[in-house]
Enzyme design. Structure first.
Site, PDB file in Angstrom:
ATOM      1  N   ALA A  17      69.779  21.840 -25.911  1.00 56.48           N
ATOM      2  CA  ALA A  17      70.153  22.638 -27.693  1.00 56.48           C
ATOM      3  C   ALA A  17      69.486  20.796 -28.001  1.00 56.48           C
ATOM      4  O   ALA A  17      69.268  20.100 -27.628  1.00 56.48           O
ATOM      5  CB  ALA A  17      71.440  22.609 -27.381  1.00 56.48           C
ATOM      6  N   GLU A  35      74.596  18.671 -19.083  1.00 60.09           N
ATOM      7  CA  GLU A  35      75.754  18.582 -19.963  1.00 60.09           C
ATOM      8  C   GLU A  35      76.989  17.670 -19.535  1.00 60.09           C
ATOM      9  O   GLU A  35      76.818  17.163 -21.121  1.00 60.09           O
ATOM     10  CB  GLU A  35      76.096  19.888 -20.571  1.00 60.09           C
ATOM     11  CG  GLU A  35      75.692  21.120 -21.348  1.00 60.09           C
ATOM     12  CD  GLU A  35      74.255  21.702 -20.554  1.00 60.09           C
ATOM     13  OE1 GLU A  35      73.915  22.950 -21.578  1.00 60.09           O
ATOM     14  OE2 GLU A  35      74.600  22.047 -19.768  1.00 60.09           O
TER      15      GLU A  35
END
Length: 260
Positions: free
Chosen positions: A66, A135
């Site tokens: 992202a 993440e």
């Protein structure tokens, strides 16, 4: 339709959607997620499209993650909304499309990139692909379905290790895990996906859509997957595709499915 971040092209019943942000390693920002939603929706409703292939531009990345710069200053409410909206617009949307989606993983598939690949109905990787969910190294967890789909595909233990270590696995390890179906050389990636798509295209689109719904039902809490299969199986008997398929079989000829 014209897009800023993606390219969508239909050819011989196959729509190929290419994420085209090579300078950002095809990272997913909110605009790209919205454009992908629109492109997938258009392809799914296009009667000429039998299969969708999703890939990234360039030789380095499918999607490298992202676009962190967009949400690095978000608070709890904004972060929650980011995940909820992204799942609704793209990741859950792709998983539940009636049209088969193949992810052609042509390099790094990290974070949201791997989550997008996992939302596809299956994956084919080039031999230079690297896959992972990093993440936790940023102080957050996968938010686009990664904690749910990765265990479904590779098992709980392997998913725990991949997520907790924030590490990457290569294409061959992904193949041994069952995360991807095939590994091939980079220049053969799209031709192989197109070959598989052509095989899919010869079959009943109505039956394939029913099969997608039945398979997905098995992974939904509180849903009787066997019951969904029975219902979808029965519904097929009321379609023109069933009539054509069974007639062609009995007449020993290839079926020409009308898609109805």
């Amino acid at each position: 339709m014209s897009y800023n971040n993606i390219i969508s092209e239909e050819n011989n019943g196959i729509t190929t959607i290419t994420i085209n942000r090579p300078k950002k390693l095809n990272a997913l920002n909110t605009e790209t997620i919205q454009e992908l939603h629109e492109a997938f929706n258009d392809a799914d409703t296009d009667t000429d499209t039998k299969v969708i292939i999703i890939t990234g531009s360039g030789e380095k990345a499918f999607v490298a993650g992202a676009d962190i710069s967009e949400f690095s200053d978000f608070d709890v409410s904004e972060g929650t909304q980011l995940a909820a909206k992204g799942q609704e617009l793209l990741f859950n949307f792709v998983e539940n499309l009636s049209t088969p989606v193949i992810a052609a993983v042509n390099g790094f598939a990290l974070g949201g990139g791997l989550e997008l690949a996992m939302a596809a109905h299956f994956r084919v990787a080039s031999d230079n692909a690297k896959l992972g969910l990093p993440e936790v190294s940023l102080g957050v967890i996968p938010g686009y379905g990664g904690t749910q789909r990765l265990p479904q595909l590779v098992g709980k233990g392997r998913a725990m290790e991949m997520i907790m270590t924030a590490g990457m696995i290569d294409a061959n390890q992904a193949l041994s895990y069952g995360l991807v179906n095939h590994v091939t050389m980079q220049d053969e990636l799209l031709p192989l996906c197109e070959k598989i798509a052509a095989k899919i295209s010869r079959n009943s689109t109505i039956a394939i859509s029913a099969a997608i719904r039945a398979i997905n039902a098995n992974f939904k809490d509180g849903v009787d997957g066997f019951g969904v299969e029975v219902q979808e199986f029965g519904n097929c008997f009321g379609t023109e595709d069933f009539e054509e398929g069974t007639t062609a079989f009995l007449q020993k000829r290839k079926a020409n499915f009308p898609g109805k």
